[in-house]
Design an enzyme around this catalytic site. Sequence first.
Site, PDB file in Angstrom:
ATOM      1  N   ASN A 155      41.438 -37.503 -14.895  1.00 15.98           N
ATOM      2  CA  ASN A 155      42.037 -37.065 -13.631  1.00 15.98           C
ATOM      3  C   ASN A 155      43.503 -36.676 -13.762  1.00 15.98           C
ATOM      4  OD1 ASN A 155      39.780 -37.051 -12.090  1.00 15.98           O
ATOM      5  ND2 ASN A 155      40.060 -39.106 -11.265  1.00 15.98           N
TER       6      ASN A 155
ATOM      7  N   HIS B 217      35.305 -46.136 -15.562  1.00 14.88           N
ATOM      8  CA  HIS B 217      35.306 -44.946 -14.714  1.00 14.88           C
ATOM      9  C   HIS B 217      34.245 -43.962 -15.189  1.00 14.88           C
ATOM     10  CE1 HIS B 217      37.593 -41.251 -13.040  1.00 14.88           C
ATOM     11  NE2 HIS B 217      36.707 -41.689 -12.176  1.00 14.88           N
TER      12      HIS B 217
ATOM     13  N   SER C 175      38.950 -44.262  -9.593  1.00 16.97           N
ATOM     14  CA  SER C 175      39.438 -43.114 -10.356  1.00 16.97           C
ATOM     15  C   SER C 175      40.959 -43.098 -10.409  1.00 16.97           C
ATOM     16  CB  SER C 175      38.912 -41.807  -9.754  1.00 16.97           C
ATOM     17  OG  SER C 175      39.178 -41.767  -8.382  1.00 16.97           O
TER      18      SER C 175
ATOM     19  N   GLU D 139      35.434 -43.772 -18.971  1.00 18.78           N
ATOM     20  CA  GLU D 139      36.771 -44.230 -19.362  1.00 18.78           C
ATOM     21  C   GLU D 139      36.791 -45.755 -19.192  1.00 18.78           C
ATOM     22  OE1 GLU D 139      39.717 -40.563 -18.076  1.00 18.78           O
ATOM     23  OE2 GLU D 139      38.975 -41.848 -16.497  1.00 18.78           O
TER      24      GLU D 139
HETATM   25  N1  CAA Z   1      17.308 -35.441 -14.576  1.00 20.60           N
HETATM   26  C1  CAA Z   1      17.626 -35.349 -15.884  1.00 20.60           C
HETATM   27  N2  CAA Z   1      18.379 -34.352 -16.404  1.00 20.60           N
HETATM   28  C2  CAA Z   1      18.822 -33.420 -15.541  1.00 20.60           C
HETATM   29  C3  CAA Z   1      18.528 -33.441 -14.171  1.00 20.60           C
HETATM   30  C4  CAA Z   1      17.732 -34.507 -13.685  1.00 20.60           C
HETATM   31  N3  CAA Z   1      17.377 -34.609 -12.411  1.00 20.60           N
HETATM   32  N4  CAA Z   1      19.128 -32.403 -13.570  1.00 20.60           N
HETATM   33  C5  CAA Z   1      19.760 -31.721 -14.543  1.00 20.60           C
HETATM   34  N5  CAA Z   1      19.565 -32.322 -15.726  1.00 20.60           N
HETATM   35  C6  CAA Z   1      20.057 -31.888 -17.034  1.00 20.60           C
HETATM   36  C7  CAA Z   1      19.531 -30.513 -17.349  1.00 20.60           C
HETATM   37  O1  CAA Z   1      18.257 -30.577 -17.945  1.00 20.60           O
HETATM   38  C8  CAA Z   1      20.601 -29.984 -18.289  1.00 20.60           C
HETATM   39  O2  CAA Z   1      20.433 -30.555 -19.571  1.00 20.60           O
HETATM   40  P1  CAA Z   1      20.649 -29.662 -20.908  1.00 20.60           P
HETATM   41  O3  CAA Z   1      22.111 -29.310 -20.913  1.00 20.60           O
HETATM   42  O4  CAA Z   1      20.268 -30.606 -22.002  1.00 20.60           O
HETATM   43  O5  CAA Z   1      19.755 -28.493 -20.758  1.00 20.60           O
HETATM   44  C9  CAA Z   1      21.884 -30.567 -17.706  1.00 20.60           C
HETATM   45  O6  CAA Z   1      21.474 -31.734 -16.955  1.00 20.60           O
HETATM   46  C10 CAA Z   1      22.593 -29.602 -16.757  1.00 20.60           C
HETATM   47  O7  CAA Z   1      21.660 -29.211 -15.778  1.00 20.60           O
HETATM   48  P2  CAA Z   1      21.592 -27.730 -15.228  1.00 20.60           P
HETATM   49  O8  CAA Z   1      21.830 -26.803 -16.350  1.00 20.60           O
HETATM   50  O9  CAA Z   1      20.384 -27.462 -14.450  1.00 20.60           O
HETATM   51  O10 CAA Z   1      22.651 -27.779 -14.140  1.00 20.60           O
HETATM   52  P3  CAA Z   1      23.924 -26.941 -14.040  1.00 20.60           P
HETATM   53  O11 CAA Z   1      24.103 -26.003 -15.151  1.00 20.60           O
HETATM   54  O12 CAA Z   1      23.939 -26.448 -12.657  1.00 20.60           O
HETATM   55  O13 CAA Z   1      25.014 -28.081 -14.227  1.00 20.60           O
HETATM   56  C11 CAA Z   1      26.435 -29.827 -13.699  1.00 20.60           C
HETATM   57  C12 CAA Z   1      25.224 -29.048 -13.274  1.00 20.60           C
HETATM   58  C13 CAA Z   1      26.067 -30.759 -14.846  1.00 20.60           C
HETATM   59  C14 CAA Z   1      26.860 -30.682 -12.515  1.00 20.60           C
HETATM   60  C15 CAA Z   1      27.549 -28.833 -14.162  1.00 20.60           C
HETATM   61  O14 CAA Z   1      27.777 -27.896 -13.151  1.00 20.60           O
HETATM   62  C16 CAA Z   1      28.830 -29.526 -14.482  1.00 20.60           C
HETATM   63  O15 CAA Z   1      28.988 -30.093 -15.561  1.00 20.60           O
HETATM   64  N6  CAA Z   1      29.793 -29.471 -13.542  1.00 20.60           N
HETATM   65  C17 CAA Z   1      31.067 -30.108 -13.707  1.00 20.60           C
HETATM   66  C18 CAA Z   1      30.926 -31.550 -13.285  1.00 20.60           C
HETATM   67  C19 CAA Z   1      32.192 -32.305 -13.477  1.00 20.60           C
HETATM   68  O16 CAA Z   1      33.219 -31.806 -13.877  1.00 20.60           O
HETATM   69  N7  CAA Z   1      32.115 -33.599 -13.153  1.00 20.60           N
HETATM   70  C20 CAA Z   1      33.242 -34.479 -13.246  1.00 20.60           C
HETATM   71  C21 CAA Z   1      33.923 -34.512 -11.933  1.00 20.60           C
HETATM   72  S1  CAA Z   1      35.323 -35.559 -11.947  1.00 20.60           S
HETATM   73  C22 CAA Z   1      34.700 -37.068 -11.547  1.00 20.60           C
HETATM   74  O17 CAA Z   1      33.561 -37.250 -11.317  1.00 20.60           O
HETATM   75  C23 CAA Z   1      35.612 -38.202 -11.560  1.00 20.60           C
HETATM   76  C24 CAA Z   1      36.593 -38.384 -10.510  1.00 20.60           C
HETATM   77  O18 CAA Z   1      37.202 -39.411 -10.508  1.00 20.60           O
HETATM   78  C25 CAA Z   1      36.929 -37.412  -9.493  1.00 20.60           C
END
Ligand code: CAA
Length: 283
Positions: free
Chosen positions: A188, A138, A117, A150
């Site tokens: 990031n 990424h 990252s 990315e």
């Molecule tokens: N299998 C398939 N699909 C699934 C699933 C599973 N086990 N679990 C959840 N899903 C799907 C759901 O069906 C839903 O799909 P729809 O939008 O089509 O309905 C979607 O995933 C979201 O699920 P939920 O609504 O149940 O879950 P949520 O609302 O609690 O969201 C989350 C969870 C997706 C993690 C959300 O909170 C989110 O987007 N958070 C932010 C995450 C983020 O910013 N990540 C990037 C971090 S930075 C990084 O990773 C890089 C780095 O270098 C630091």
Amino acid sequence: MKRIGVVGCGLMGSGIAQMSALNGYATTVVEINDEVLKKGIANIYDFLEKGKKRGKVTDEQIEAVKKNLSTATSLSALKDCDLVIEAVTENTDLKKKLFKDLSEITRPDCILATNTSSISITEIATVVKNPERMVGMHFFNPVPIMKLVEVIRGLATTDAVMAACREYALSIGKEPITCSDTPAFVVNKLLIPYLLDAVRMVQDGIATPEDVDKAMVHGCGYPMGPITLLDYVGLDTTCHAADVMYEEFREPKYAAPVLLRRMVQAGRWGRKSGRGFYSYEKK
Ligand code: CAA
């Protein structure tokens, strides 16, 4: 591309391996020992089963993962791969050692990608034979859900390698963007200062972690507040990314707040260690 290798079966590696296998690629995931592998593979099937209950994953997809996914504890299992994606701990020396070994084990035309990252692709490429095949890919956490990849071009990376990585990302259902080899890339560079500011707010007693989170969820419609997101991504990963950015840019906005560093030192890394700003210990 037909054969994909993934090194590391933690949070990110397991997600990348899952998406590759599910989309028809013969995928081999490598870890340091069977115990770690078992945990990572269990996480994959757990995610798939939960997805099935939600109606998001079909039996055929689970079968495809079972058929296409294999495991190994030696890098030599990756010798015939067309693309190897590394997703191990964010540590420059560790990654360089790994890519030096990979560059000797794999075919000269095998694309070598890092899921870093923040570490420079160009720097890692210095240890790789044929550095034009070294690239950044990424992914975002949780990998099976977050669409973005990315694709990062090091100084030596060729157009053909960039195109092949974009094509692979599309083929596993992702949205690729392309960027140059600048610390923290696109997401990031925007996200880390935001997360650091949230920690500074808690550190300075401006608001509680719960209220900082509520502010961004209910005030801006973000799916998670920044403190919850920090626990989700890992305080250690975030602190490391901030350090790399500060080292490169020397701008105060990238300086890790004391509270973040102390929490990392105390092993409060977030979900992965059972405790960060919030507790995840099983009662
Ligand atoms: N299998 C398939 N699909 C699934 C699933 C599973 N086990 N679990 C959840 N899903 C799907 C759901 O069906 C839903 O799909 P729809 O939008 O089509 O309905 C979607 O995933 C979201 O699920 P939920 O609504 O149940 O879950 P949520 O609302 O609690 O969201 C989350 C969870 C997706 C993690 C959300 O909170 C989110 O987007 N958070 C932010 C995450 C983020 O910013 N990540 C990037 C971090 S930075 C990084 O990773 C890089 C780095 O270098 C630091």
